[in-house]
Design a protein around this motif. Structure first.
Motif: not given
Length: 122
Positions: A15-17, A19-21, A23, A46, A119, A121
């Motif tokens: 999820a954090a990755r 958000k940080l794009e 992928y 995710r 998370a 999107g």
């Protein structure tokens, strides 16, 4: 207990990755989570979102099918599935659809009722 912690770490880092794009990292972590628990719908969601961003549209649709079965009326999920289907159709028409990779390291996830992955999107 160690598997539970590892599952949470991988799923949450995916999820954090996202958000940080990052992928590729998100896909990797979500897949690692699914190796531990193939029915983890949030990790599947995710991974699907990451795969769309990576252009792995056919693989994303396989994951989204699992998420959609778990949450058939979730508007966010349905919108993401529709977007992935549209992108896939456009890529196929343009002849730019990336071929699906061989079977993933994780077994095909089976749907289980868990909270939707906000998370990712939605």
């Amino acid at each position: 207990r160690d598997k539970t912690i590892a599952l949470a770490v991988h799923a949450n880092r995916a999820a954090a990755r996202l958000k940080l794009e990052n992928y590729a990292g998100a896909e990797e972590d979500a897949t690692a989570a699914l190796v531990i628990d193939p029915s983890h719908v949030k990790a599947t969601h995710r991974r699907a979102a990451a795969r769309v961003k990576l252009g792995k549209l056919e693989e994303a649709l396989v994951d989204y099918a699992v998420v959609k079965r778990a949450f058939p009326r979730h508007k966010g999920v349905l919108a993401e599935v529709e977007e992935a289907e549209d992108l896939t159709a456009k890529a196929r028409a343009a002849g730019t659809l990336k071929p699906a990779a061989p079977a993933a390291a994780a077994p095909a996830p089976t749907p289980a009722k868990k909270e939707p992955a906000a998370a990712a999107g939605s």
